[in-house]
Design a protein around this motif. Structure first.
Motif, PDB file in Angstrom:
ATOM      1  N   MET A 296       0.864  -1.193   0.000  1.00 53.24           N
ATOM      2  CA  MET A 296       0.000   0.000   0.000  1.00 53.24           C
ATOM      3  C   MET A 296       0.897   1.239   0.000  1.00 53.24           C
ATOM      4  SD  MET A 296      -3.271  -0.486  -0.123  1.00 53.24           S
ATOM      5  CE  MET A 296      -3.746   1.126   0.470  1.00 53.24           C
ATOM      6  N   ALA A 298      -0.090   3.911  -1.818  1.00 55.58           N
ATOM      7  CA  ALA A 298      -0.970   5.050  -2.107  1.00 55.58           C
ATOM      8  C   ALA A 298      -1.202   5.878  -0.849  1.00 55.58           C
ATOM      9  CB  ALA A 298      -2.302   4.561  -2.661  1.00 55.58           C
ATOM     10  N   VAL A 300      -3.841   7.453   1.065  1.00 58.05           N
ATOM     11  CA  VAL A 300      -5.290   7.220   1.103  1.00 58.05           C
ATOM     12  C   VAL A 300      -5.936   8.276   2.001  1.00 58.05           C
ATOM     13  CG1 VAL A 300      -7.072   5.532   1.680  1.00 58.05           C
ATOM     14  CG2 VAL A 300      -4.838   4.742   0.859  1.00 58.05           C
ATOM     15  N   ALA A 301      -7.039   8.856   1.513  1.00 55.98           N
ATOM     16  CA  ALA A 301      -7.739   9.860   2.328  1.00 55.98           C
ATOM     17  C   ALA A 301      -8.339   9.182   3.553  1.00 55.98           C
ATOM     18  CB  ALA A 301      -8.846  10.507   1.500  1.00 55.98           C
ATOM     19  N   ASP A 302      -8.086   9.747   4.711  1.00 53.59           N
ATOM     20  CA  ASP A 302      -8.631   9.150   5.935  1.00 53.59           C
ATOM     21  C   ASP A 302     -10.128   9.421   6.074  1.00 53.59           C
ATOM     22  OD1 ASP A 302      -6.222   8.103   6.813  1.00 53.59           O
ATOM     23  OD2 ASP A 302      -5.597  10.015   7.669  1.00 53.59           O
ATOM     24  N   ASP A 331      -9.572   1.728   6.880  1.00 49.22           N
ATOM     25  CA  ASP A 331      -8.115   1.673   6.779  1.00 49.22           C
ATOM     26  C   ASP A 331      -7.771   0.398   6.002  1.00 49.22           C
ATOM     27  OD1 ASP A 331      -5.367   1.240   7.183  1.00 49.22           O
ATOM     28  OD2 ASP A 331      -5.412   2.520   8.953  1.00 49.22           O
ATOM     29  N   LEU A 333      -5.005  -0.763   4.629  1.00 41.98           N
ATOM     30  CA  LEU A 333      -3.798  -1.494   5.032  1.00 41.98           C
ATOM     31  C   LEU A 333      -4.061  -2.315   6.296  1.00 41.98           C
ATOM     32  CD1 LEU A 333      -0.743  -2.044   4.722  1.00 41.98           C
ATOM     33  CD2 LEU A 333      -0.338  -0.042   6.157  1.00 41.98           C
ATOM     34  N   GLY A 349       3.246  -1.545   4.134  1.00 44.10           N
ATOM     35  CA  GLY A 349       2.648  -0.211   4.125  1.00 44.10           C
ATOM     36  C   GLY A 349       3.701   0.868   4.117  1.00 44.10           C
ATOM     37  N   PHE A 350       3.256   2.080   3.955  1.00 42.07           N
ATOM     38  CA  PHE A 350       4.124   3.243   4.039  1.00 42.07           C
ATOM     39  C   PHE A 350       3.639   4.119   5.182  1.00 42.07           C
ATOM     40  CE2 PHE A 350       7.230   3.837   0.609  1.00 42.07           C
ATOM     41  CZ  PHE A 350       7.011   2.662  -0.084  1.00 42.07           C
ATOM     42  N   ALA A 351       4.510   4.896   5.737  1.00 44.08           N
ATOM     43  CA  ALA A 351       4.097   5.867   6.741  1.00 44.08           C
ATOM     44  C   ALA A 351       4.741   7.200   6.377  1.00 44.08           C
ATOM     45  CB  ALA A 351       4.541   5.434   8.131  1.00 44.08           C
ATOM     46  N   ALA A 352       3.920   8.120   5.904  1.00 45.93           N
ATOM     47  CA  ALA A 352       4.413   9.457   5.579  1.00 45.93           C
ATOM     48  C   ALA A 352       4.280  10.276   6.853  1.00 45.93           C
ATOM     49  CB  ALA A 352       3.558  10.050   4.467  1.00 45.93           C
ATOM     50  N   GLU A 353       5.407  10.700   7.412  1.00 48.41           N
ATOM     51  CA  GLU A 353       5.356  11.331   8.745  1.00 48.41           C
ATOM     52  C   GLU A 353       6.070  12.674   8.772  1.00 48.41           C
ATOM     53  OE1 GLU A 353       3.574  10.116  11.048  1.00 48.41           O
ATOM     54  OE2 GLU A 353       3.310   8.042  10.430  1.00 48.41           O
ATOM     55  N   LYS A 368       2.898   3.581  14.243  1.00 45.47           N
ATOM     56  CA  LYS A 368       2.031   3.185  13.121  1.00 45.47           C
ATOM     57  C   LYS A 368       2.268   1.727  12.745  1.00 45.47           C
ATOM     58  CE  LYS A 368       0.843   6.529  10.379  1.00 45.47           C
ATOM     59  NZ  LYS A 368       0.971   7.591   9.384  1.00 45.47           N
ATOM     60  N   ARG A 371       0.433  -0.370  15.155  1.00 48.50           N
ATOM     61  CA  ARG A 371      -1.013  -0.200  15.039  1.00 48.50           C
ATOM     62  C   ARG A 371      -1.572  -0.905  13.804  1.00 48.50           C
ATOM     63  NH1 ARG A 371      -0.881   5.213  15.206  1.00 48.50           N
ATOM     64  NH2 ARG A 371      -1.449   5.592  13.053  1.00 48.50           N
TER      65      ARG A 371
HETATM   66  N1  CTP Z   1      -3.721   3.632   4.530  1.00 49.01           N
HETATM   67  C1  CTP Z   1      -4.791   2.835   4.158  1.00 49.01           C
HETATM   68  N2  CTP Z   1      -6.059   3.262   4.341  1.00 49.01           N
HETATM   69  C2  CTP Z   1      -6.319   4.455   4.931  1.00 49.01           C
HETATM   70  C3  CTP Z   1      -5.235   5.284   5.321  1.00 49.01           C
HETATM   71  C4  CTP Z   1      -3.944   4.840   5.096  1.00 49.01           C
HETATM   72  O1  CTP Z   1      -4.558   1.751   3.642  1.00 49.01           O
HETATM   73  N3  CTP Z   1      -7.561   4.832   5.116  1.00 49.01           N
HETATM   74  C5  CTP Z   1      -2.354   3.113   4.326  1.00 49.01           C
HETATM   75  C6  CTP Z   1      -1.472   3.900   3.400  1.00 49.01           C
HETATM   76  O2  CTP Z   1      -1.541   3.401   2.072  1.00 49.01           O
HETATM   77  C7  CTP Z   1      -0.096   3.667   3.989  1.00 49.01           C
HETATM   78  C8  CTP Z   1      -0.355   3.524   5.482  1.00 49.01           C
HETATM   79  O3  CTP Z   1      -1.732   3.175   5.583  1.00 49.01           O
HETATM   80  O4  CTP Z   1       0.479   2.451   3.535  1.00 49.01           O
HETATM   81  C9  CTP Z   1      -0.088   4.742   6.306  1.00 49.01           C
HETATM   82  O5  CTP Z   1      -0.706   5.867   5.736  1.00 49.01           O
HETATM   83  P1  CTP Z   1      -0.612   7.278   6.491  1.00 49.01           P
HETATM   84  O6  CTP Z   1      -1.415   8.272   5.721  1.00 49.01           O
HETATM   85  O7  CTP Z   1       0.830   7.580   6.785  1.00 49.01           O
HETATM   86  O8  CTP Z   1      -1.269   6.915   7.881  1.00 49.01           O
HETATM   87  P2  CTP Z   1      -2.712   7.063   8.456  1.00 49.01           P
HETATM   88  O9  CTP Z   1      -3.219   5.728   8.831  1.00 49.01           O
HETATM   89  O10 CTP Z   1      -3.555   7.858   7.530  1.00 49.01           O
HETATM   90  O11 CTP Z   1      -2.423   7.841   9.805  1.00 49.01           O
HETATM   91  P3  CTP Z   1      -2.156   9.401  10.033  1.00 49.01           P
HETATM   92  O12 CTP Z   1      -2.736  10.123   8.833  1.00 49.01           O
HETATM   93  O13 CTP Z   1      -2.862   9.668  11.287  1.00 49.01           O
HETATM   94  O14 CTP Z   1      -0.674   9.555  10.144  1.00 49.01           O
END
Ligand code: CTP
Length: 428
Positions: A296, A298, A300-302, A331, A333, A349-353, A368, A371
């Motif tokens: 994963m 991408a 992804v919009a939370d 979520d 991932l 997965g990726f974590a953009a921080e 992350k 979690r």
């Molecule tokens: N991801 C996902 N589904 C979501 C949000 C994120 O699958 N609804 C996946 C992304 O593709 C990525 C990983 O989870 O591999 C982390 O994404 P990130 O945006 O860094 O984390 P979030 O879970 O959105 O947490 P936060 O925005 O609070 O840092």
């Protein structure tokens, strides 16, 4: 290599004869499985003489050999050329009403379909939906060529030349097997390296990579989006393909130049284009059901707007903006990691921080990793020109417990290869 050549019923079936001869000249063992309709265009003796193998169309031929299952199980590659609209509809529906469709269900190797039909049939929403379903499941559907069709019409729908079909199909299994047109027979290499020295440690593996950023519609013209260009995800897909994997790229709103790079020229992977988180989730889960690895990458919009009106939201003079109520997206991932679509699947997965008062980039990445439950998390620092849209990247690779198992920096392709090195160690 053991190749099954499916032939369905269309005028272009004559080109299957040329493809068969080409594959045999390259040293492959080829078994032809025509449909009943294909035999209206080319006779079984032609296929038998050129392949040196028996030809049957029905599941009731050679019942003691259980060939309807055995053929698919033992193949290294299945090519269907031409693939008619009818054949693709039956394959998309999972029908098993002749030897070819039954074999497609039993096959666990890369499957390549080369469609040929009139432009109207190729453009029809039913065919488009069937192609999307098949690509979503990891089937490699080659784009038809444009040109003169059977009647007076011209347009997309022509079967590509046999040389092109062979090159694209063989490159999915092993890029080392792809030689120039009319090349001498090439033996399957015994070592796991391709001609250009690339390591084929992912040969035969099915991989799904999501890339880009999802968009959540506010109304028909506006959306909530993010800055992801998709460069890192595309680099991951291309690196996996170069290492021998059969790759499905689920592409969400890639930057224009990245889309061009992916869609122009021969494609090393199947591409499913999506827009929203819901579409991305569906495509990743459909292709992921059969995958050894799901990455994963991408953004992804939370959250998404709770409601999307059919008409554009109007500005009412004198009244302030109407608030937009948001609801949480699944979520994807975390779901994949906790459910495991396949027991032995590796989930990445990726974590953009960004670092902040509550912790460093790595602290947030570690939290992350724990979690989400993924096997690996690639943590990268974003913001202030870092990460998004740039040509290079720097990631720390963590395992599910949050421990560092690797570091990678350089071009996005170099980072991709470092990540695949870490994934390869986890594959059974
Ligand atoms: N991801 C996902 N589904 C979501 C949000 C994120 O699958 N609804 C996946 C992304 O593709 C990525 C990983 O989870 O591999 C982390 O994404 P990130 O945006 O860094 O984390 P979030 O879970 O959105 O947490 P936060 O925005 O609070 O840092």
């Amino acid at each position: 290599m053991r190749i099954l050549l499916g032939v369905s019923g269309g005028i272009a079936a004559y080109k299957a004869v040329l493809l068969l001869r080409l594959l045999r000249e390259q040293g492959h063992a080829v078994r032809v499985i025509p449909t009943r309709a294909a035999l209206e265009f080319v006779g079984a003796p032609t296929f038998e003489a050129l392949s040196g193998e028996p030809v049957s169309t029905e599941v009731f031929d050679d019942v003691p050999g259980v060939q309807h299952v055995a053929l698919g199980q033992h193949a290294d590659l299945v090519i269907v050329a031409p693939a008619t609209a009818d054949l693709m509809a039956r394959a998309a529906a999972g029908l098993a009403d002749d030897l070819l469709t039954t074999t497609l269900l039993a096959a666990r190797c890369p499957v390549v379909l080369a469609p040929a039909m009139h432009t109207e049939m190729w453009d029809h929403p039913a065919t488009r939906a069937n192609v999307a379903t098949l690509r979503g499941r990891g089937v490699h559907v080659i784009e038809p060529a444009s040109g003169r069709l059977t009647g007076k019409d011209t347009g997309p729908g022509r079967l590509p030349d046999p040389e092109e079909i062979a090159r694209e199909a063989l490159s999915l299994v092993d890029p080392a097997l792809v030689g120039p047109v009319g090349a001498q027979p090439v033996e399957t290499p015994t070592s796991a390296s391709s001609a250009d020295g690339e390591h084929l440690d992912l040969a035969g593996r099915r991989v799904v990579v999501s890339a880009g950023g999802t968009r959540e519609a506010i109304d028909p013209v506006r959306f909530i989006g993010n800055r992801s260009s998709g460069r890192q995800g595309v680099a991951l897909a291309q690196a996996a393909a170069a290492r021998g994997a059969v790759v499905t790229l689920v592409a969400a709103n890639l930057a224009a130049d990245v889309t061009d790079q992916v869609l122009s020229g021969p494609r090393p992977c199947s591409v499913v284009q999506v827009e929203s988180t819901a579409e991305l989730r569906e495509a990743v889960r459909a292709a992921g059901a059969e995958a050894d690895v799901v990455v994963m990458a991408a953004a992804v919009a939370d959250f998404r707007p709770a409601a999307t009106p059919d008409a554009k939201i109007k500005k009412v003079p004198g009244q302030g903006p109407a608030p937009i109520e948001l609801v949480e997206n699944p979520d994807i991932l975390a779901e994949l990691a906790h459910e495991r679509l396949r027991a032995d699947q590796v989930v990445v997965g990726f974590a953009a921080e960004t670092g902040d008062a509550t912790g460093s980039v790595l602290d947030h990445g570690r939290a992350k990793a724990r979690r989400k439950g993924a096997d690996l998390i690639a943590v990268n620092a974003v913001g202030s020109g870092r990460g998004f849209g740039t040509e290079s990247n720097e990631v720390t690779i963590l395992d599910g417990a949050g421990d560092v198992v690797g570091l990678a920096s350089g071009t996005k392709r170099e980072v991709a290869d470092a990540l695949w090195d870490a994934v390869a160690k986890l594959l059974p």
